[in-house]
Design a protein around this motif. Structure first.
Motif, PDB file in Angstrom:
ATOM      1  N   LEU A 101      -0.736 -61.049  39.166  1.00  0.00           N
ATOM      2  CA  LEU A 101      -1.399 -62.325  38.880  1.00  0.00           C
ATOM      3  C   LEU A 101      -0.725 -63.473  39.642  1.00  0.00           C
ATOM      4  O   LEU A 101      -1.386 -64.299  40.268  1.00  0.00           O
ATOM      5  CB  LEU A 101      -1.329 -62.588  37.380  1.00  0.00           C
ATOM      6  CG  LEU A 101      -2.315 -63.594  36.811  1.00  0.00           C
ATOM      7  CD1 LEU A 101      -3.717 -63.022  36.862  1.00  0.00           C
ATOM      8  CD2 LEU A 101      -1.939 -63.947  35.382  1.00  0.00           C
ATOM      9  N   LEU A 102       0.606 -63.522  39.567  1.00  0.00           N
ATOM     10  CA  LEU A 102       1.315 -64.596  40.261  1.00  0.00           C
ATOM     11  C   LEU A 102       1.451 -64.294  41.747  1.00  0.00           C
ATOM     12  O   LEU A 102       1.732 -65.189  42.544  1.00  0.00           O
ATOM     13  CB  LEU A 102       2.712 -64.809  39.649  1.00  0.00           C
ATOM     14  CG  LEU A 102       2.760 -65.257  38.193  1.00  0.00           C
ATOM     15  CD1 LEU A 102       4.136 -65.800  37.858  1.00  0.00           C
ATOM     16  CD2 LEU A 102       1.711 -66.310  37.894  1.00  0.00           C
ATOM     17  N   GLY A 103       1.247 -63.027  42.123  1.00  0.00           N
ATOM     18  CA  GLY A 103       1.307 -62.676  43.541  1.00  0.00           C
ATOM     19  C   GLY A 103       0.056 -63.100  44.283  1.00  0.00           C
ATOM     20  O   GLY A 103       0.121 -63.498  45.438  1.00  0.00           O
ATOM     21  N   LEU A 104      -1.082 -63.020  43.618  1.00  0.00           N
ATOM     22  CA  LEU A 104      -2.358 -63.308  44.285  1.00  0.00           C
ATOM     23  C   LEU A 104      -2.405 -64.661  44.983  1.00  0.00           C
ATOM     24  O   LEU A 104      -2.780 -64.724  46.151  1.00  0.00           O
ATOM     25  CB  LEU A 104      -3.511 -63.199  43.280  1.00  0.00           C
ATOM     26  CG  LEU A 104      -4.007 -61.777  43.007  1.00  0.00           C
ATOM     27  CD1 LEU A 104      -5.001 -61.761  41.853  1.00  0.00           C
ATOM     28  CD2 LEU A 104      -4.637 -61.184  44.254  1.00  0.00           C
ATOM     29  N   PRO A 105      -2.007 -65.747  44.299  1.00  0.00           N
ATOM     30  CA  PRO A 105      -2.131 -67.035  44.989  1.00  0.00           C
ATOM     31  C   PRO A 105      -1.161 -67.214  46.158  1.00  0.00           C
ATOM     32  O   PRO A 105      -1.363 -68.120  46.967  1.00  0.00           O
ATOM     33  CB  PRO A 105      -1.854 -68.067  43.886  1.00  0.00           C
ATOM     34  CG  PRO A 105      -1.175 -67.329  42.809  1.00  0.00           C
ATOM     35  CD  PRO A 105      -1.602 -65.913  42.899  1.00  0.00           C
ATOM     36  N   LEU A 109       1.237 -57.010  47.011  1.00  0.00           N
ATOM     37  CA  LEU A 109       0.994 -57.022  45.570  1.00  0.00           C
ATOM     38  C   LEU A 109       1.777 -55.913  44.885  1.00  0.00           C
ATOM     39  O   LEU A 109       2.298 -56.089  43.784  1.00  0.00           O
ATOM     40  CB  LEU A 109      -0.504 -56.872  45.283  1.00  0.00           C
ATOM     41  CG  LEU A 109      -1.346 -58.108  45.578  1.00  0.00           C
ATOM     42  CD1 LEU A 109      -2.802 -57.860  45.215  1.00  0.00           C
ATOM     43  CD2 LEU A 109      -0.826 -59.333  44.821  1.00  0.00           C
ATOM     44  N   LEU A 110       1.865 -54.775  45.553  1.00  0.00           N
ATOM     45  CA  LEU A 110       2.622 -53.671  44.981  1.00  0.00           C
ATOM     46  C   LEU A 110       4.093 -54.057  44.823  1.00  0.00           C
ATOM     47  O   LEU A 110       4.721 -53.762  43.802  1.00  0.00           O
ATOM     48  CB  LEU A 110       2.477 -52.436  45.870  1.00  0.00           C
ATOM     49  CG  LEU A 110       3.001 -51.128  45.305  1.00  0.00           C
ATOM     50  CD1 LEU A 110       2.255 -50.761  44.031  1.00  0.00           C
ATOM     51  CD2 LEU A 110       2.862 -50.006  46.323  1.00  0.00           C
ATOM     52  N   ALA A 111       4.631 -54.745  45.824  1.00  0.00           N
ATOM     53  CA  ALA A 111       6.026 -55.186  45.733  1.00  0.00           C
ATOM     54  C   ALA A 111       6.208 -56.144  44.556  1.00  0.00           C
ATOM     55  O   ALA A 111       7.138 -55.990  43.754  1.00  0.00           O
ATOM     56  CB  ALA A 111       6.463 -55.865  47.035  1.00  0.00           C
TER      57      ALA A 111
END
Ligand SMILES: Nc1ncnc2c1ncn2[C@@H]1O[C@H](COP(=O)(O)OP(=O)(O)OP(=O)(O)O)[C@@H](O)[C@H]1O
Ligand SMILES: [Mg+2]
Lengths: 454, 261
Positions: free
Chosen positions: A181-185, A305-307
């Motif tokens: 969620l926080l990675g997406l932006p 995103l996986l990271a």
């Protein structure tokens, strides 16, 4: 060989001699056993609390890294490591409850730092909001195991402590979810921009924790959540049967010590496996050159995103453990300084390096919780006894300064960290059948030793 | 059979048209050169073909499939791989690991399989390692496999880039100035290697090249770009005597030849 001739020309330095003699035949076994025996004896026969014991605990933890690096058989390393961590440390912990708490915290931060290392060290994504995922895990268990939950789900009773085990897994999943969620932006951002945005997102989580007491009281705001549930003890009968009488507090200390050790071991295992796989290679490739990485067929979005997800999942689980260990959490525990503290562990130890990150975590935690406060209190004691230290100088106020100075000195003299990532060494272990490329010759060793001295 | 067809490809950066309505057909199994003065848009054309840039206009058909607008990793998976004009290796990784990264699209181990260390994953890794070694032997770098990429000499880095690109098992390889900065002997070796890509591995080769000797000896067809526009296309001897090409080069001054950035 040419290298051998050079060795004759150039008398090997003291360190080279030490390395070659201490690293050959039975010498490393004898030396390590002696080291382990002395440290164990010092711990078990003199379990007082003081600067001396502090030092012995430091030596004990450093021993772990000596064992890791020593040129000995794997079985020997594992056996000795297990005895020290699973027998010596717990027994010492029973004799002196102060230190086992510190060691448990060190293990907890080691796992957190390993998670952050996946994001920062492997994939090269500078994340300054990492503690957010730790907070999510902590609040997750904090809310579900206390009457807080009845504010959200009317009529729901706090969960019994035995749910804790399931929540370790739920914390993992929720951590991973928030990681994505926080990675997406931030997917499109690199470097400085990424750092600033993750910093902001980390603060958002903390501010939410502070303010989500209205309109529905979810987090209990700035007061924090207290009386968080703990898992039921299940080894009490064993202790009684053995005639060992320890308090519940101590039993819980041992319980969490072993739990953290177990989770840490699993974390190391998973991170190690990933690092030596196509996923780990993809992360490193992204860190090294994003454009080249995509051109080589690496799906950037999925791998980033996986990271984030993998890194955050460890923090989620550790958050659950942390809240149960502390039984009290409040928003300031999860501030920016904590994120930076974890980042400094990764950088101090060696970005991208698993043992390095753990060493960094151990050192920073010990400094933070034990050594710096101890130095401060020793100085304060001297002050009271009339040693001329000016009274405006309050040692307790200056311990952070000392920590900062240490970091600066480290970064100037060893910017790659204490135990830097060593891909070449890794590869040498990989292919056994071929005649391995030349091991470091004595001449090279002496060269590097000299350059280290000079 | 046409392996790659670029139709009316245009790429604009703001007001600048770097590639202007370029159409090009590459036959399977051929070696083709793209030449042109500095800033002609050659690298940009490669970047469009590999998906790093989306074309402003035009379509690209690869192997019978429309690949216009696909992501670079999808295009690599379909069988186009490349090298870079200014070498872009993964410097802190070993030579062997660089090649293994190139193999990413051909490996399939998932997260859980890797964590559990299933036998399928281990077999795949073993096969990958073997294949990587094979490719390193092909470009004569196997003895350097445990070196960090950044420690390799320049010529070796260029060859490692080719090995890394080969690792994705491409049908088409795009080489951006593979002999730039090389001495005559290295250039001869590189030329030989490029020919072996096609002759021994059956890979179609497109190269951008400034060294006219290399271009003339190796290419079966040549395309010339100038200011983003295709000004000529044909056999080497046709290009050599084409007045527009001579003008494009001499008009810029002979210094434009072979001098790279
Ligand atoms: N990302 C970009 N943004 C803006 N302009 C660009 C970009 N990439 C390339 N250009 C411009 O497009 C034109 C073509 O550049 P390109 O690198 O494709 O030339 P080239 O033919 O490869 O030249 P060289 O022989 O010097 O490598 C140049 O004017 C360049 O400045
Ligand atoms: Mg170019």
């Amino acid at each position: 060989m040419a290298a051998d001739n050079r060795q004759v020309d150039q008398p090997p330095s003291f360190w080279a001699l030490l390395r070659t003699t201490a690293g050959r035949g039975p010498a490393p076994y004898v030396l390590i056993l002696a080291y382990a025996a002395i440290v164990s004896a010092l711990l078990l026969f003199n379990p007082t609390t003081g600067l001396g014991t502090d030092m012995v605990v430091v030596l004990f933890l450093l021993l772990m890294f000596v064992i890791y690096r020593a040129p000995t058989m794997l079985a020997f390393k594992l056996t000795l490591g297990t005895i020290l961590l699973a027998v010596v440390m717990p027994v010492f912990g029973v004799l002196n409850p102060f230190y086992i708490d510190v060691v448990t915290k060190a293990g907890m931060f080691a796992a957190l730092a390993l998670g952050l290392n996946v994001v920062v060290g492997f994939a090269g994504l500078l994340d300054l909001g990492y503690v957010a995922f730790f907070a999510v895990g902590a609040y997750l268990w904090g809310i579900f195991s206390t009457p807080q939950i009845s504010n959200i789900v009317p009529g729901m009773e706090p969960l019994h402590g035995s749910w804790f085990w399931l929540f370790l897994a739920i914390g993992l999943a929720v951590g991973a979810f928030f990681g994505v969620l926080l990675g997406l932006p931030v997917l499109r951002l690199r470097g400085d921009y990424l750092a600033i945005v993750t910093l902001g997102l980390g603060e958002v989580i903390r501010v939410l924790a502070t303010n989500l007491d209205r309109p529905i009281n979810i987090t209990n705001g700035a007061q924090g959540i207290k009386d968080i549930g703990r898992p039921p003890l299940f080894v009490e009968p064993v202790f009684q049967a053995l005639g060992i009488n320890i308090s519940r507090v101590q039993e819980y200390q041992l319980y969490f010590y072993f739990l953290v050790l177990l989770v840490l071991a699993l974390t190391v295992f998973v991170v190690h496996r990933l690092n030596n796989s196509r996923i780990g290679r993809a992360w490193t490739a992204i860190r090294e050159d994003e454009t080249a990485a995509i051109a080589m067929g690496i799906p950037l979005v999925r791998m980033k995103l996986l990271a984030f997800a993998v890194g955050a999942s460890f923090a989620g689980t550790m958050g659950v453990i942390f809240s149960a260990l502390q039984t009290f959490i409040n928003p300031p525990t999860f501030d920016l300084l904590r994120s930076i503290g974890i980042l400094s562990m990764v950088i101090l130890g060696g970005m991208g390096s698993i043992p390095g990150t753990m060493l960094g975590a151990v050192i920073v935690t010990l400094l933070d919780l034990q050594l710096l406060p101890r130095i401060a209190s020793e100085l304060a004691a001297l002050q009271r006894r009339g040693v001329p230290i000016p009274s405006w100088f309050d040692p307790a106020q200056y311990q952070r300064l000392l920590f900062g100075l240490l970091l600066i000195i480290m970064m100037i003299f060893r910017p790659e960290g204490l135990l830097p990532e060593d891909r070449r060494r890794q590869e040498l272990h990989h292919d056994e059948p071929e005649p391995a490329p030349e091991p470091k010759t004595a001449a090279q060793v002496s060269e590097s030793a000299q350059s280290a001295e000079g | 059979m046409a392996l790659l067809e670029a139709k009316h490809v245009t790429k604009q950066f703001g007001g600048l048209t770097a590639v202007n309505d370029v159409s090009l057909t590459i036959e399977a199994g051929s070696i083709v050169s793209v030449i042109g003065p500095n800033g002609a848009g050659k690298t940009t054309f490669f970047n469009v073909l590999t998906g790093i840039y989306k074309p402003t206009k035009g379509t690209i058909i690869f192997d019978g499939k429309d690949i216009t607008g696909l992501r670079p990793d999808q295009i690599t998976a379909l069988g186009i791989c490349r090298t870079f004009q200014n070498i872009r290796l993964f410097n802190a990784m070993t030579v062997l690991e660089n090649v293994l990264v190139g193999m990413h699209t051909r490996l399939h181990a998932g997260l859980w399989q890797i964590i559990l260390g299933t036998s399928a994953v281990r077999a795949e890794e073993r096969a990958a390692l073997e294949r990587a070694r094979e490719l390193l032997r092909f470009v004569n770098l196997d003895h350097q496999r445990n070196q960090l990429a950044r420690n390799l000499p320049y010529g070796d880095q260029r060859r490692l880039e080719i090995a890394r690109a080969l690792a994705s098992s491409p049908k088409l390889i795009l080489l951006d100035e593979p002999t730039a900065g090389m001495n005559p002997q290295e250039t001869a070796e590189a030329t030989d290697l490029i020919r072996r890509l096609r002759d021994e591995l059956g890979i179609t080769v497109v190269l951008i090249e400034h060294d006219m000797r290399v271009v003339m000896t190796i290419s079966e067809r040549i395309t010339v770009l100038d200011y983003g526009t295709k000004i000529a296309e044909g056999l080497p001897e046709e290009i050599r005597s084409n007045p527009r090409v001579i003008e494009a080069y001499l008009g810029k001054g002979a210094a434009a030849h072979g001098v790279e950035r």
